[in-house]
Design a protein around this motif. Structure first.
Motif, short mmCIF file in Angstrom:
data_model
loop_
_atom_site.label_atom_id
_atom_site.label_comp_id
_atom_site.label_asym_id
_atom_site.label_seq_id
_atom_site.Cartn_x
_atom_site.Cartn_y
_atom_site.Cartn_z
N UNK A 104 0.83 -1.20 0.00
CA UNK A 104 0.00 0.00 0.00
C UNK A 104 0.86 1.25 0.00
N UNK A 105 2.14 1.12 0.34
CA UNK A 105 3.10 2.23 0.35
C UNK A 105 4.47 1.62 0.09
N UNK A 106 4.89 1.62 -1.17
CA UNK A 106 6.11 0.94 -1.56
C UNK A 106 7.34 1.52 -0.86
N UNK A 107 7.42 2.83 -0.75
CA UNK A 107 8.58 3.45 -0.12
C UNK A 107 8.68 3.05 1.36
N UNK A 108 7.56 3.06 2.06
CA UNK A 108 7.57 2.69 3.48
C UNK A 108 7.90 1.22 3.65
N UNK A 109 7.37 0.38 2.78
CA UNK A 109 7.68 -1.04 2.84
C UNK A 109 9.18 -1.28 2.64
N UNK A 110 9.75 -0.64 1.62
CA UNK A 110 11.17 -0.83 1.33
C UNK A 110 12.05 -0.32 2.47
N UNK A 111 11.70 0.85 3.01
CA UNK A 111 12.47 1.40 4.13
C UNK A 111 12.44 0.45 5.33
N UNK A 172 1.31 2.87 -4.19
CA UNK A 172 1.14 1.44 -3.97
C UNK A 172 1.70 0.69 -5.17
N UNK A 173 2.16 -0.53 -4.95
CA UNK A 173 2.69 -1.34 -6.04
C UNK A 173 2.07 -2.73 -5.98
N UNK A 174 1.50 -3.16 -7.10
CA UNK A 174 1.02 -4.53 -7.22
C UNK A 174 2.18 -5.37 -7.75
N UNK A 206 -2.03 7.23 -3.37
CA UNK A 206 -2.42 8.20 -4.38
C UNK A 206 -2.60 7.53 -5.74
N UNK A 207 -1.74 6.59 -6.03
CA UNK A 207 -1.91 5.78 -7.23
C UNK A 207 -1.24 4.43 -7.01
N UNK A 208 -1.54 3.50 -7.89
CA UNK A 208 -0.97 2.17 -7.81
C UNK A 208 -0.27 1.85 -9.12
N UNK A 209 0.88 1.20 -9.03
CA UNK A 209 1.67 0.86 -10.20
C UNK A 209 1.92 -0.64 -10.24
N UNK A 210 2.23 -1.11 -11.43
CA UNK A 210 2.67 -2.50 -11.60
C UNK A 210 3.55 -2.56 -12.83
N UNK A 211 4.28 -3.67 -12.95
CA UNK A 211 5.09 -3.90 -14.13
C UNK A 211 4.78 -5.29 -14.66
N UNK A 212 4.72 -5.41 -15.98
CA UNK A 212 4.47 -6.70 -16.59
C UNK A 212 5.27 -6.82 -17.87
N UNK A 213 5.60 -8.02 -18.23
CA UNK A 213 6.36 -8.26 -19.45
C UNK A 213 5.51 -7.94 -20.68
N UNK A 244 5.52 -0.46 -17.49
CA UNK A 244 4.87 -0.01 -16.26
C UNK A 244 3.44 0.43 -16.58
N UNK A 245 2.52 0.07 -15.70
CA UNK A 245 1.13 0.53 -15.79
C UNK A 245 0.76 1.23 -14.50
N UNK A 246 -0.12 2.22 -14.62
CA UNK A 246 -0.51 3.01 -13.45
C UNK A 246 -2.02 3.21 -13.44
#
Length: 250
Positions: A104-111, A172-174, A206-213, A244-246
């Motif tokens: 739900x918060x990629x930066x906070x998760x990574x930190x 957020x990141x899926x 604020x938004x959600x992102x993902x990456x796919x081949x 990347x998709x948003x």
């Protein structure tokens, strides 16, 4: 719980949890046969096997289910992690049909992850053991990633942190979405995506992102049908092309 290993097709997948609020209720799917609910630690062996079989691109799946299971656990142990599964409770034992995993918060998760030395050490040991059993993967890692990672780490240490005049957006990141091939085309993937999106929206993203081949194992068409906005694309060290998709939430 089990995940059937006899999977042939790998289309319609994305590549690219603390468990969500325990108050979240399970949702019935497929005329009440299936349940969509928060993921638990007990599902990790099944979701890890599913990830390796259905999302085979990238470094982590090539390290095997044991490493993927340890990595997925970091989402379940983080209060910024998000995970949902769809299961068939009528099977004996209960079967995993699909799952979604992210933050739900990629930066906070990574930190939080990088500050947890015990978890980082556990990931490193598990990854090293996996590489010892997979010399070809180890050689590929040395050739394609170690040097860029070293340069990035040195640059990160040398560069001063940029000053922020406004608070950073909560992104957020899926990270992973997979549905068993024999249960696809029934709306399960869409329901998992929407459940994830609504959860992270409620968590303040604020938004959600993902990456796919963009290749045959990716899910470009799936996300474009759902109305996600296509962004930039890049080549991975393994020669794959990732897009990347948003989806804006506010």
């Amino acid at each position: 719980m089990r995940f059937l290993p006899t999977i042939k097709s790998r289309a319609d997948i994305s590549g690219t949890a603390t468990v969500p609020n325990p108050a979240s209720t399970a949702t019935e799917l497929a005329s009440g046969r299936l349940l969509l609910r928060p993921a638990t630690h007990e599902e990790l062996p099944a979701t890890a096997r599913a990830h390796v079989l259905l999302l085979p691109f990238g470094l982590f799946p090539s390290l095997g289910a044991r490493f993927v299971r340890r990595w997925q656990r970091t989402f379940l142990d983080s209060r910024h992690g998000v995970g949902f599964v769809v299961v068939d409770p009528t099977a004996a034992p209960e079967e995993l049909v699909g799952f979604v995993l992210g933050t739900s918060d990629q930066a906070a998760y990574t930190t939080g992850l990088m500050a947890d030395r015990r978890t980082v050490a556990s990931l490193a040991v598990t990854g090293f053991a996996a590489l010892c059993l997979r010399p070809r993967v180890a050689v590929r890692l040395l050739r394609s990633r170690v040097r860029p990672w070293t340069r990035r780490l040195l640059h990160h240490r040398a560069a001063p942190a940029p000053a922020r005049s406004t608070p950073a957006a909560q992104v957020a990141v899926m990270t992973a979405l997979a549905v068993r091939p024999d249960w696809r085309k029934g709306g399960i993937g869409e329901r998992l995506v929407e459940h994830f999106v609504e959860y992270v929206r409620g968590a303040g993203a604020t938004w959600v992102e993902l990456q796919t081949s963009t290749g045959p194992l990716g899910a470009v068409g799936f996300y474009e049908r759902l109305g996600w906005e296509a962004g930039s694309q890049r080549s991975t060290p393994d020669g794959d092309v990732i897009r990347t998709y948003r989806r804006v939430l506010r």
